[in-house]
Design a protein around this motif. Structure first.
Motif, PDB file in Angstrom:
ATOM      1  N   TRP A 121       0.833  -1.189   0.000  1.00 55.28           N
ATOM      2  CA  TRP A 121       0.000   0.000   0.000  1.00 55.28           C
ATOM      3  C   TRP A 121       0.876   1.249   0.000  1.00 55.28           C
ATOM      4  CZ3 TRP A 121      -0.627   3.574   4.094  1.00 55.28           C
ATOM      5  CH2 TRP A 121      -1.608   4.531   3.882  1.00 55.28           C
ATOM      6  N   MET A 122       1.929   1.254   0.817  1.00 55.00           N
ATOM      7  CA  MET A 122       2.831   2.409   0.875  1.00 55.00           C
ATOM      8  C   MET A 122       3.579   2.595  -0.449  1.00 55.00           C
ATOM      9  SD  MET A 122       4.124   1.897   4.833  1.00 55.00           S
ATOM     10  CE  MET A 122       5.735   2.466   4.474  1.00 55.00           C
ATOM     11  N   LEU A 123       4.033   1.503  -1.031  1.00 60.67           N
ATOM     12  CA  LEU A 123       4.732   1.574  -2.311  1.00 60.67           C
ATOM     13  C   LEU A 123       3.795   2.024  -3.421  1.00 60.67           C
ATOM     14  CD1 LEU A 123       7.525   1.060  -3.490  1.00 60.67           C
ATOM     15  CD2 LEU A 123       6.868  -1.297  -3.877  1.00 60.67           C
ATOM     16  N   LEU A 124       2.557   1.577  -3.377  1.00 60.05           N
ATOM     17  CA  LEU A 124       1.554   2.004  -4.353  1.00 60.05           C
ATOM     18  C   LEU A 124       1.339   3.508  -4.267  1.00 60.05           C
ATOM     19  CD1 LEU A 124      -0.735   1.564  -6.416  1.00 60.05           C
ATOM     20  CD2 LEU A 124      -2.219   1.028  -4.486  1.00 60.05           C
ATOM     21  N   ARG A 125       1.241   4.037  -3.058  1.00 57.57           N
ATOM     22  CA  ARG A 125       1.041   5.479  -2.894  1.00 57.57           C
ATOM     23  C   ARG A 125       2.206   6.271  -3.461  1.00 57.57           C
ATOM     24  NH1 ARG A 125      -0.714   7.447   2.821  1.00 57.57           N
ATOM     25  NH2 ARG A 125      -0.265   9.375   1.731  1.00 57.57           N
ATOM     26  N   SER A 126       3.425   5.865  -3.126  1.00 57.21           N
ATOM     27  CA  SER A 126       4.583   6.641  -3.584  1.00 57.21           C
ATOM     28  C   SER A 126       4.762   6.546  -5.098  1.00 57.21           C
ATOM     29  CB  SER A 126       5.851   6.193  -2.866  1.00 57.21           C
ATOM     30  OG  SER A 126       6.248   4.914  -3.298  1.00 57.21           O
ATOM     31  N   GLN A 127       4.654   5.351  -5.655  1.00 52.83           N
ATOM     32  CA  GLN A 127       4.811   5.199  -7.102  1.00 52.83           C
ATOM     33  C   GLN A 127       3.636   5.801  -7.855  1.00 52.83           C
ATOM     34  OE1 GLN A 127       7.554   4.068  -8.823  1.00 52.83           O
ATOM     35  NE2 GLN A 127       8.377   4.290  -6.762  1.00 52.83           N
ATOM     36  N   GLY A 128       2.451   5.715  -7.293  1.00 54.02           N
ATOM     37  CA  GLY A 128       1.273   6.322  -7.919  1.00 54.02           C
ATOM     38  C   GLY A 128       1.408   7.838  -8.005  1.00 54.02           C
ATOM     39  N   ARG A 129       1.897   8.447  -6.940  1.00 54.16           N
ATOM     40  CA  ARG A 129       2.121   9.895  -6.963  1.00 54.16           C
ATOM     41  C   ARG A 129       3.178  10.276  -7.984  1.00 54.16           C
ATOM     42  NH1 ARG A 129       2.057  10.876  -0.473  1.00 54.16           N
ATOM     43  NH2 ARG A 129      -0.208  10.874  -0.260  1.00 54.16           N
ATOM     44  N   SER A 130       4.236   9.478  -8.061  1.00 51.92           N
ATOM     45  CA  SER A 130       5.304   9.752  -9.018  1.00 51.92           C
ATOM     46  C   SER A 130       4.782   9.687 -10.453  1.00 51.92           C
ATOM     47  CB  SER A 130       6.443   8.751  -8.812  1.00 51.92           C
ATOM     48  OG  SER A 130       7.387   8.863  -9.823  1.00 51.92           O
TER      49      SER A 130
ATOM     50  N   TRP B  77       1.665   9.992 -11.422  1.00 53.68           N
ATOM     51  CA  TRP B  77       0.694  11.066 -11.605  1.00 53.68           C
ATOM     52  C   TRP B  77       1.405  12.392 -11.872  1.00 53.68           C
ATOM     53  CZ3 TRP B  77      -4.059  11.522 -12.991  1.00 53.68           C
ATOM     54  CH2 TRP B  77      -4.754  12.709 -12.782  1.00 53.68           C
ATOM     55  N   ARG B  78       2.498  12.660 -11.155  1.00 56.54           N
ATOM     56  CA  ARG B  78       3.267  13.880 -11.354  1.00 56.54           C
ATOM     57  C   ARG B  78       3.860  13.915 -12.764  1.00 56.54           C
ATOM     58  NH1 ARG B  78       8.043  13.753 -10.833  1.00 56.54           N
ATOM     59  NH2 ARG B  78       8.367  12.383  -9.063  1.00 56.54           N
ATOM     60  N   ARG B  79       4.446  12.791 -13.199  1.00 54.56           N
ATOM     61  CA  ARG B  79       5.017  12.730 -14.551  1.00 54.56           C
ATOM     62  C   ARG B  79       3.934  12.890 -15.618  1.00 54.56           C
ATOM     63  NH1 ARG B  79       7.485   7.881 -13.276  1.00 54.56           N
ATOM     64  NH2 ARG B  79       6.641   7.004 -15.176  1.00 54.56           N
ATOM     65  N   PHE B  80       2.770  12.321 -15.374  1.00 51.29           N
ATOM     66  CA  PHE B  80       1.639  12.462 -16.303  1.00 51.29           C
ATOM     67  C   PHE B  80       1.271  13.935 -16.451  1.00 51.29           C
ATOM     68  CE2 PHE B  80      -2.961  12.842 -16.910  1.00 51.29           C
ATOM     69  CZ  PHE B  80      -3.125  12.136 -18.095  1.00 51.29           C
TER      70      PHE B  80
ATOM     71  N   ALA C  50       3.458  19.991 -20.795  1.00 56.70           N
ATOM     72  CA  ALA C  50       4.418  20.252 -21.865  1.00 56.70           C
ATOM     73  C   ALA C  50       3.783  20.105 -23.250  1.00 56.70           C
ATOM     74  CB  ALA C  50       5.613  19.306 -21.737  1.00 56.70           C
ATOM     75  N   GLY C  51       2.529  19.667 -23.291  1.00 58.65           N
ATOM     76  CA  GLY C  51       1.828  19.542 -24.568  1.00 58.65           C
ATOM     77  C   GLY C  51       2.141  18.265 -25.320  1.00 58.65           C
ATOM     78  N   ARG C  52       2.666  17.266 -24.636  1.00 58.86           N
ATOM     79  CA  ARG C  52       2.975  15.984 -25.274  1.00 58.86           C
ATOM     80  C   ARG C  52       1.914  14.959 -24.879  1.00 58.86           C
ATOM     81  NH1 ARG C  52       8.006  16.943 -22.692  1.00 58.86           N
ATOM     82  NH2 ARG C  52       7.593  15.053 -21.490  1.00 58.86           N
ATOM     83  N   VAL C  53       1.796  13.924 -25.695  1.00 59.80           N
ATOM     84  CA  VAL C  53       0.865  12.834 -25.407  1.00 59.80           C
ATOM     85  C   VAL C  53       1.541  11.897 -24.398  1.00 59.80           C
ATOM     86  CG1 VAL C  53      -0.442  10.914 -26.371  1.00 59.80           C
ATOM     87  CG2 VAL C  53      -0.140  12.997 -27.694  1.00 59.80           C
ATOM     88  N   PRO C  54       0.880  11.588 -23.283  1.00 57.94           N
ATOM     89  CA  PRO C  54       1.513  10.809 -22.215  1.00 57.94           C
ATOM     90  C   PRO C  54       1.418   9.293 -22.419  1.00 57.94           C
ATOM     91  CG  PRO C  54      -0.619  11.556 -21.494  1.00 57.94           C
ATOM     92  CD  PRO C  54      -0.408  12.130 -22.868  1.00 57.94           C
ATOM     93  N   HIS C  55       1.979   8.767 -23.506  1.00 60.40           N
ATOM     94  CA  HIS C  55       1.905   7.337 -23.779  1.00 60.40           C
ATOM     95  C   HIS C  55       2.544   6.531 -22.648  1.00 60.40           C
ATOM     96  CE1 HIS C  55       0.528   7.990 -27.846  1.00 60.40           C
ATOM     97  NE2 HIS C  55       1.528   8.825 -28.050  1.00 60.40           N
ATOM     98  N   ARG C  56       3.793   6.840 -22.365  1.00 61.87           N
ATOM     99  CA  ARG C  56       4.544   6.091 -21.360  1.00 61.87           C
ATOM    100  C   ARG C  56       3.903   6.215 -19.977  1.00 61.87           C
ATOM    101  NH1 ARG C  56      10.420   7.826 -19.585  1.00 61.87           N
ATOM    102  NH2 ARG C  56       9.539   7.948 -17.536  1.00 61.87           N
ATOM    103  N   GLU C  57       3.444   7.394 -19.658  1.00 58.95           N
ATOM    104  CA  GLU C  57       2.858   7.634 -18.346  1.00 58.95           C
ATOM    105  C   GLU C  57       1.550   6.879 -18.167  1.00 58.95           C
ATOM    106  OE1 GLU C  57       4.120   9.928 -20.324  1.00 58.95           O
ATOM    107  OE2 GLU C  57       5.860  10.580 -19.158  1.00 58.95           O
TER     108      GLU C  57
END
Length: 146
Positions: A45-54, A56-59, A65-72
């Motif tokens: 659960w803790m790892l999900l929260r931290s990676q999920g936030r990361s 989401w931030r990259r998305f 930046a006006g790019r399509v977020p394929h990877r995200e």
């Protein structure tokens, strides 16, 4: 093929999980096994929260930046599945969940998923006519003729 996948998902995986849980219980004891399963669910659960936030931030950064977020987008789906696997009690699903949540292994899995999705997308080199060559016709009357 989908029936075989469902059979594996709903019958084989739970039986394998029970087998591994019982073997671990025999090796370290029932109380320690339950504690370990509870601890890895909390850790998941803790790892999900931290990676999920990361992710989401990259998305959001990619969208700003006006790019399509394929990877995200693929990362987001993998993080959600990884978290679900980690929260689910069981050691085998925890291994899969960890592989999906840790960035180095997630990037390898993302490449495999993107390659598989790329094979399913059909593209053609035929030009599309958007200049209005379509013709209109009157729809047939829904009334019966006499």
């Amino acid at each position: 093929m989908p029936l075989l996948a469902l059979l594996v998902l709903f019958i084989v995986v739970p039986l394998a999980e029970l087998y591994v849980i019982l073997k671990v219980g025999d090796a370290i004891g029932a109380a320690w096994t339950i504690a370990l399963l509870a601890a890895d669910s909390v850790l998941g659960w803790m790892l999900l929260r931290s990676q999920g936030r990361s992710v989401w931030r990259r998305f959001n950064e990619t969208m700003a930046a006006g790019r399509v977020p394929h990877r995200e987008l693929i990362d987001g789906v993998l993080v959600v599945f990884g978290g679900a696997f980690l929260i689910t009690p069981g050691f085998l699903t925890d291994i899969v969940g960890l592989l999906l949540l840790l960035p180095p292994t997630r990037s390898v899995i993302r490449g495999l998923v993107a390659r598989q999705l790329g094979r399913r997308i059909v593209t053609t080199n035929e030009p599309f006519d958007v200049e209005g060559t379509a013709t209109e016709y009157d729809a047939p009357s829904r009334r019966l003729e006499r």
